[in-house]
Scaffold this active site. Sequence first.
Site, mmCIF file in Angstrom:
data_model
loop_
_atom_site.group_PDB
_atom_site.id
_atom_site.type_symbol
_atom_site.label_atom_id
_atom_site.label_comp_id
_atom_site.label_asym_id
_atom_site.label_seq_id
_atom_site.Cartn_x
_atom_site.Cartn_y
_atom_site.Cartn_z
ATOM 1 N N MET A 160 5.024 2.814 1.758
ATOM 2 C CA MET A 160 6.255 2.514 2.479
ATOM 3 C C MET A 160 6.770 3.762 3.162
ATOM 4 O O MET A 160 6.875 4.815 2.544
ATOM 5 C CB MET A 160 7.296 1.952 1.503
ATOM 6 C CG MET A 160 8.624 1.625 2.155
ATOM 7 S SD MET A 160 8.438 0.405 3.470
ATOM 8 C CE MET A 160 9.808 0.844 4.518
ATOM 9 N N HIS A 188 -0.935 6.444 8.611
ATOM 10 C CA HIS A 188 -0.146 5.286 9.034
ATOM 11 C C HIS A 188 1.331 5.484 8.698
ATOM 12 O O HIS A 188 2.203 5.313 9.563
ATOM 13 C CB HIS A 188 -0.677 4.028 8.347
ATOM 14 C CG HIS A 188 0.070 2.778 8.685
ATOM 15 N ND1 HIS A 188 -0.327 1.907 9.668
ATOM 16 C CD2 HIS A 188 1.216 2.253 8.167
ATOM 17 C CE1 HIS A 188 0.517 0.903 9.750
ATOM 18 N NE2 HIS A 188 1.475 1.089 8.838
ATOM 19 N N GLU A 189 1.618 5.847 7.452
ATOM 20 C CA GLU A 189 3.021 5.980 7.056
ATOM 21 C C GLU A 189 3.687 7.159 7.754
ATOM 22 O O GLU A 189 4.863 7.088 8.120
ATOM 23 C CB GLU A 189 3.136 6.108 5.534
ATOM 24 C CG GLU A 189 2.474 4.995 4.745
ATOM 25 C CD GLU A 189 2.910 3.601 5.182
ATOM 26 O OE1 GLU A 189 4.047 3.424 5.649
ATOM 27 O OE2 GLU A 189 2.085 2.668 5.049
ATOM 28 N N HIS A 242 4.673 6.233 11.288
ATOM 29 C CA HIS A 242 5.869 5.390 11.335
ATOM 30 C C HIS A 242 7.135 6.208 11.594
ATOM 31 O O HIS A 242 8.154 5.624 12.002
ATOM 32 C CB HIS A 242 6.035 4.637 10.013
ATOM 33 C CG HIS A 242 5.491 3.248 10.016
ATOM 34 N ND1 HIS A 242 5.736 2.340 11.020
ATOM 35 C CD2 HIS A 242 4.717 2.588 9.108
ATOM 36 C CE1 HIS A 242 5.143 1.196 10.735
ATOM 37 N NE2 HIS A 242 4.525 1.313 9.585
ATOM 38 N N GLY A 293 0.824 -1.201 0.000
ATOM 39 C CA GLY A 293 0.000 0.000 0.000
ATOM 40 C C GLY A 293 0.854 1.245 0.000
ATOM 41 O O GLY A 293 0.584 2.203 -0.722
#
Length: 862
Positions: A270, A304-305, A308, A268
């Site tokens: 990185m 989400h990314e 991270h 999806g």
Amino acid sequence: MSENQVSSTATTQPTAKRLADYLPPDYLVPELALSFRLQPEATRVTAVSKITRNGEHSRPLVLDGEQQTIQQVLVNGNDVAFEQAEGKLVINNVPSEFELTVVTAISPAANSSLEGLYMSDGAYCTQCEAEGFRRITFFPDRPDVLTCYQVRIEAPKEFPFLLSNGNKVEEGSLADGWHYACWQDPFPKPCYLFALVAGDFDLLEDSFTTKTQRDVKLQVFVDKGNLNKAHHAMASLKKAMAWDESRFDLEYDLDIYMIVAVDFFNMGAMENKGLNVFNTKYVLADEQTATDDDFHGIESVIGHEYFHNWTGNRVTCRDWFQLSLKEGLTVFRDQEFSSDVGSRAVNRIHAIKVMKNHQFAEDAGPMSHPIRPEEVIEMNNFYTVTVYDKGAEVIRMMHTLLGEQGFQAGMKLYFERHDGQAVTCDDFVQAMQDASGKDLTQFRRWYSQAGTPELTVSDSFDAAKGIYRLDVKQLTPQRANEAAKLPVHIPFSVELLDTEGNSLVNQLLEVTEAEQSFEFSVAGVPVPSLLQDFSAPVKLHYQYSTAQLLVLMGFASSEVARWEASVSLFSQAVWQNVVRLQQHQPMSLDSSVIDAFRAVLLHESQDHALSAEMLKFPTANSLIEQLDSVDLDALFSARDFVMDTIADGCEDELLARYRDLTSQDNPASRSFKNAILLLLARSADGNEALIQAQFDSAVGMTDSLAALSAAVAGDASCRDELLQQFGTQWQDTPLVMDKWFMLQASVSDDDVINRLTALQQHPAFSFNNPNRVRSLLGAFASVNLPQFHRADGSGYQFLTDVIKKLNSLNPQVAARIMTPLIQFGKFDAQRQALIKGCLQQLIDLPELSRDVYEKASKALAV
């Protein structure tokens, strides 16, 4: 034979790597200078590393490397002898500190696996997680080697954007129409976070001012002509940055944050440090081409990314067995982000669906593993719903047990202890325990035990004493060759209601023993709402009556519990009719079930998004996971019967509610309206005029696609005509064609395999593009269950033939779409035999990828 392939002979079967065998790296690489001279067929990569011996030993330097041609190897500027074999470069007798120069050539254009450096629609891009960096240069490709990177990229000026991690420190022109750019990342990182992108894009720019008043440049790079579709991604990024500061007190640390959208991508997205590479699916959106779900998905994945950056980048994994350290935690964070900025109940429902539809199946199948696996053959196979989504549920349980304040204290201590380090899941749990004072010793079993715990609950009421008692038993099923499973620490949320729907008790219980009892003082027999909000990733066994479920659907204080009750009511009706079919009796549906869903339609004050979820009945996948053995043919027939009967019984209310909702233009109301349209398509008259009218008048993709979906689901006579219209209109828009391919794959007629075979020749389809493969071929196996599970096995053979083709082309995608083929343990003997025959065909391939080998061999070994 490539490094990712194995012979089918027993002597060369790949061996598993084991967590128990972990050893620290022999050598560390504190600094790395990379130089790229980009050419499609022959990119030259020069890697200059500062290397230090880790401890006292005399072992050789061993570097990982695949699909490269070595041109030069120097130690401290001098040629050195080396050995190259089986994906390793070995140099003996190296000094304790030295400079290593390795010059290699690679071919991005020939890299169809989309790991390492490859071409995507004419642009260069990288994907290094988990083990792709070894396809770029020889290096210790493991996450516990943390390195500061300097990167120089040289390319023709037809590639105007030359991007890498960190901050740009230099750029300029070169001879012969070339130019260069230099990047420096001040933060040490594992090589899996390295990124490079070179291409010609449209660029959307903005900025974000952090809480300490630093201005961060934000850039989103998209294919030419798609700039108008990047604004939602940019807005989502700014929203995520602000949320992480307010909720977790975490601030971004570089001067620039870049997102690049590419169409050829296995995942999806990185989270490469400062330079996120995204699948276009999770960046590009406007109302004409994207649905409301797409907008939500983009916001979630962008978040989400970004999250991270701290949970994965600043603190990373010691080894790949610890993958859930970063992924489970970051999924929890993106779920909380979506819940805080949207509907908490609906977002929780979506997370529960993933667990019940997919993760429970993985736990019960041959690839069952703990969220911290004990061994792997191919790491790409462990980017799973267990590691990600069950991992998030384990983090959520800690949050439940500690509370927001205790959890945030644990997060703060975690970063204070481990910023800039590669650590383990145990390190995270220890920080949570130390900061909160809560003993999490038993809780740690969630990390090491595979399988789904099952809670069996019975109750009794002592009228004389006014005591209501819950007796709870927990058991995690033990598989062959597994040690006995020990009790886990389960947060068990319970609400007790009276028969009028009044809440009597709302309490969090903690189940820690194999058998436990809990008592409550109440005036009468209550209706229990058990495992509220899915407070633990377990299967609940409690014999609810229809009357109890009706109370919960109408009055449970938790909206998620109301939805859960609707799921149970529908499921019970399906299983009752499965039994009737097996006993050769006619199917039937109690009027109280129809009345319950009619009440959902008539509810005036309930959130429309919640009402929509209650009408999106459990999938066949979800129902399969409720029993240990399933009669598939009876299940498909019974599920269709219950849905059709509800649609017929509520048709007047469905029509009235649909017409009322057409004037309400917001995502929640659209979701409710389109859930209703799907049911209307199943009613006796099919309501084709309504479907056609919505398709013709739709002003956005949400309503257009919903009408087309209803035509497909209801097998409407206008189905193929609408599919043709839609395909013609959007044939030049790849992400919309993915939606079209998925609907084609879900057509439930006996000619669907011929349909899918013909569509592989469609101009918009390519086996080289993972999005196209997943949409047309993966969707068939995961969504169109009646056709995939044909009794003659033709659905299984169709998928097997696809996997054979992808095995050498893109093993990672091949292994991911084969998941439905390995989860056969609950099916009849005939289907199991057919599936095993297909898996044996894969095992017998002369050059089988590790990715496919691991799944096929484990499935056959069960």
